[in-house]
Design a protein around this motif. Structure first.
Motif, PDB file in Angstrom:
ATOM      1  N   VAL A   5       0.842  -1.204   0.000  1.00 18.79           N
ATOM      2  CA  VAL A   5       0.000   0.000   0.000  1.00 18.79           C
ATOM      3  C   VAL A   5       0.874   1.251   0.000  1.00 18.79           C
ATOM      4  CG1 VAL A   5      -1.635   1.328   1.406  1.00 18.79           C
ATOM      5  CG2 VAL A   5      -1.967  -1.125   1.078  1.00 18.79           C
ATOM      6  N   ILE A   6       1.882   1.276   0.830  1.00 16.57           N
ATOM      7  CA  ILE A   6       2.778   2.442   0.899  1.00 16.57           C
ATOM      8  C   ILE A   6       3.510   2.627  -0.423  1.00 16.57           C
ATOM      9  CG2 ILE A   6       4.859   3.336   2.020  1.00 16.57           C
ATOM     10  CD1 ILE A   6       3.822   1.977   4.607  1.00 16.57           C
ATOM     11  N   ALA A   7       3.987   1.548  -1.013  1.00 17.94           N
ATOM     12  CA  ALA A   7       4.705   1.645  -2.285  1.00 17.94           C
ATOM     13  C   ALA A   7       3.785   2.135  -3.394  1.00 17.94           C
ATOM     14  CB  ALA A   7       5.304   0.285  -2.647  1.00 17.94           C
ATOM     15  N   TRP A   8       2.557   1.621  -3.421  1.00 20.05           N
ATOM     16  CA  TRP A   8       1.602   2.046  -4.461  1.00 20.05           C
ATOM     17  C   TRP A   8       1.294   3.537  -4.326  1.00 20.05           C
ATOM     18  CZ3 TRP A   8      -0.518  -0.847  -8.418  1.00 20.05           C
ATOM     19  CH2 TRP A   8      -1.534  -0.229  -9.148  1.00 20.05           C
ATOM     20  N   LEU A   9       1.072   3.989  -3.100  1.00 18.42           N
ATOM     21  CA  LEU A   9       0.787   5.412  -2.897  1.00 18.42           C
ATOM     22  C   LEU A   9       1.998   6.278  -3.237  1.00 18.42           C
ATOM     23  CD1 LEU A   9      -1.366   5.330   0.350  1.00 18.42           C
ATOM     24  CD2 LEU A   9      -2.123   5.813  -1.979  1.00 18.42           C
ATOM     25  N   TYR A  10       3.201   5.769  -2.967  1.00 18.51           N
ATOM     26  CA  TYR A  10       4.410   6.518  -3.316  1.00 18.51           C
ATOM     27  C   TYR A  10       4.526   6.678  -4.835  1.00 18.51           C
ATOM     28  CZ  TYR A  10       9.300   7.745  -3.905  1.00 18.51           C
ATOM     29  OH  TYR A  10      10.456   8.376  -4.272  1.00 18.51           O
ATOM     30  N   VAL A  11       4.294   5.608  -5.551  1.00 19.80           N
ATOM     31  CA  VAL A  11       4.371   5.675  -7.014  1.00 19.80           C
ATOM     32  C   VAL A  11       3.304   6.618  -7.556  1.00 19.80           C
ATOM     33  CG1 VAL A  11       4.046   4.332  -9.131  1.00 19.80           C
ATOM     34  CG2 VAL A  11       5.458   3.427  -7.280  1.00 19.80           C
ATOM     35  N   VAL A  27      -2.002  21.253 -12.015  1.00 22.06           N
ATOM     36  CA  VAL A  27      -2.158  20.780 -10.648  1.00 22.06           C
ATOM     37  C   VAL A  27      -3.464  19.988 -10.518  1.00 22.06           C
ATOM     38  CG1 VAL A  27      -2.415  21.499  -8.237  1.00 22.06           C
ATOM     39  CG2 VAL A  27      -0.788  22.671  -9.717  1.00 22.06           C
ATOM     40  N   LEU A  28      -4.500  20.431 -11.214  1.00 24.37           N
ATOM     41  CA  LEU A  28      -5.763  19.695 -11.196  1.00 24.37           C
ATOM     42  C   LEU A  28      -5.579  18.293 -11.774  1.00 24.37           C
ATOM     43  CD1 LEU A  28      -8.777  19.759 -10.593  1.00 24.37           C
ATOM     44  CD2 LEU A  28      -9.137  20.576 -12.933  1.00 24.37           C
ATOM     45  N   PHE A  34      -3.526  11.432  -8.718  1.00 29.37           N
ATOM     46  CA  PHE A  34      -3.321  10.809  -7.411  1.00 29.37           C
ATOM     47  C   PHE A  34      -4.592  10.130  -6.905  1.00 29.37           C
ATOM     48  CE2 PHE A  34      -3.000  10.929  -2.743  1.00 29.37           C
ATOM     49  CZ  PHE A  34      -1.891  10.117  -2.598  1.00 29.37           C
ATOM     50  N   LEU A  35      -5.740  10.768  -7.102  1.00 32.25           N
ATOM     51  CA  LEU A  35      -6.988  10.177  -6.633  1.00 32.25           C
ATOM     52  C   LEU A  35      -7.360   8.912  -7.410  1.00 32.25           C
ATOM     53  CD1 LEU A  35      -9.231  13.320  -6.015  1.00 32.25           C
ATOM     54  CD2 LEU A  35      -8.127  11.863  -4.324  1.00 32.25           C
ATOM     55  N   LEU A  36      -7.238   8.967  -8.729  1.00 33.49           N
ATOM     56  CA  LEU A  36      -7.708   7.854  -9.555  1.00 33.49           C
ATOM     57  C   LEU A  36      -6.695   6.720  -9.687  1.00 33.49           C
ATOM     58  CD1 LEU A  36      -9.591   9.826 -12.342  1.00 33.49           C
ATOM     59  CD2 LEU A  36     -10.531   8.692 -10.339  1.00 33.49           C
ATOM     60  N   TYR A  37      -5.405   7.031  -9.592  1.00 30.82           N
ATOM     61  CA  TYR A  37      -4.398   5.976  -9.680  1.00 30.82           C
ATOM     62  C   TYR A  37      -3.884   5.547  -8.301  1.00 30.82           C
ATOM     63  CZ  TYR A  37      -3.881   6.566 -14.708  1.00 30.82           C
ATOM     64  OH  TYR A  37      -4.109   6.605 -16.045  1.00 30.82           O
TER      65      TYR A  37
END
Length: 98
Positions: A5-11, A27-28, A34-37
């Motif tokens: 989970v941490i690695a996926w969020l980092y990527v 920025v949008l 970030f939200l969708l991936y």
């Protein structure tokens, strides 16, 4: 599990940073990236992976409630009307004198 989970969020965060700092990026677009991936798939996977644990906790709670109910039914009751005697007031009612 936590490491994935941490690695996926980092990527996903690095993808969002690359989107935001790119000359054609916004920025949008970075927020949606970030939200969708990142957050969306991770939240779904964590929720689905936690289902067996939640199911096990529900079964354990129901078993404990069932055991408490059986123990309460087997224990002698100390209620005054639990036996064959009728329930009565401790002080008899008094009528008013007219």
């Amino acid at each position: 599990m936590h490491l994935v989970v941490i690695a996926w969020l980092y990527v996903a965060l690095m993808m969002a940073v690359a989107e935001a700092t790119n000359t054609n990026g916004t920025v949008l677009g970075a927020v949606f990236t970030f939200l969708l991936y990142g957050l969306g798939p991770v939240a779904l996977v964590v929720y689905l992976m936690g289902a067996p644990g939640r199911r096990k906790a529900i079964r354990a709670r129901e078993a404990a409630e069932r055991e408490d109910a059986m123990r309460a039914a087997a224990a002698p009751s100390i209620a005054p009307d639990a036996g064959s005697e009728t329930a009565a007031d401790a002080i008899p009612p008094v009528r008013e004198k007219t």
